[in-house]
Scaffold this motif. Sequence first.
Motif, PDB file in Angstrom:
ATOM      1  N   ALA A   5       0.823  -1.210   0.000  1.00  0.00           N
ATOM      2  CA  ALA A   5       0.000   0.000   0.000  1.00  0.00           C
ATOM      3  C   ALA A   5       0.855   1.258   0.000  1.00  0.00           C
ATOM      4  CB  ALA A   5      -0.939  -0.006   1.200  1.00  0.00           C
ATOM      5  N   PHE A   6       2.036   1.178   0.570  1.00  0.00           N
ATOM      6  CA  PHE A   6       2.936   2.323   0.616  1.00  0.00           C
ATOM      7  C   PHE A   6       3.188   2.874  -0.781  1.00  0.00           C
ATOM      8  CE2 PHE A   6       7.305   3.871   0.143  1.00  0.00           C
ATOM      9  CZ  PHE A   6       7.279   4.960   0.996  1.00  0.00           C
ATOM     10  N   TYR A   7       3.452   2.001  -1.746  1.00  0.00           N
ATOM     11  CA  TYR A   7       3.747   2.442  -3.103  1.00  0.00           C
ATOM     12  C   TYR A   7       2.514   3.020  -3.793  1.00  0.00           C
ATOM     13  CZ  TYR A   7       8.267   0.331  -2.385  1.00  0.00           C
ATOM     14  OH  TYR A   7       9.495   0.027  -1.888  1.00  0.00           O
ATOM     15  N   ASP A   8       1.358   2.464  -3.493  1.00  0.00           N
ATOM     16  CA  ASP A   8       0.116   3.027  -4.026  1.00  0.00           C
ATOM     17  C   ASP A   8      -0.113   4.428  -3.466  1.00  0.00           C
ATOM     18  OD1 ASP A   8      -0.336   0.706  -5.451  1.00  0.00           O
ATOM     19  OD2 ASP A   8      -1.649  -0.161  -3.910  1.00  0.00           O
TER      20      ASP A   8
END
Length: 195
Positions: A5-8
């Motif tokens: 989710a961090f990259y999203d």
Amino acid sequence: MSAPAFYDELRALRLERLLDASVAIITEEGWDRLSMTKVAQRSGVPRQSLYKEVGTKSELGAAVVHREVGRFLTGVRAGIAAHPDSVADGLAAAARFALEYGETNAVLKVILRPGHDPELLELLTVRPDVLEQVVQAVLDALGHPRAGTDARVVAARVAMVDSMVRLTLSHLLQPTVGIDEAVDRITHTVHGFPS
């Protein structure tokens, strides 16, 4: 395996920065003066990443319009939701929001001022999918008719919403009266449709 989710979140943040920078340039200098180089400089996102994220200038304009339409639809839905017992009052509240939003929205003001670049106006107004999206969002916010509802009643509701949206957009693009009078006229028209 899906990306964390961090990259999203990082990608969404980068896109917001790009769109915010684009809006700032459009409102300060106009669509004609918007360039990918300026957006990259203002946002702090490298040009190569900018092209990967949004593509061309036209696609960047479409992304700006898409975000504005999303914000617009959120307010329209809230206006309708505030009047669950009255379709006419809900539509009037939605129309009022749309007209007030248009009056204060910096991007829209740039698009509508004389001498604008018609390409950005086209992205906002003549793409049928934008109009259809607004009509469908209003219909969804009103709720679906009960199962077994006469097809003529459903068709009348669709026609009523389509007319309301078109009248509101018409006033937004070429106002001839104040917002209160425009909302009164739109509401009067809505009352003319069968319930």
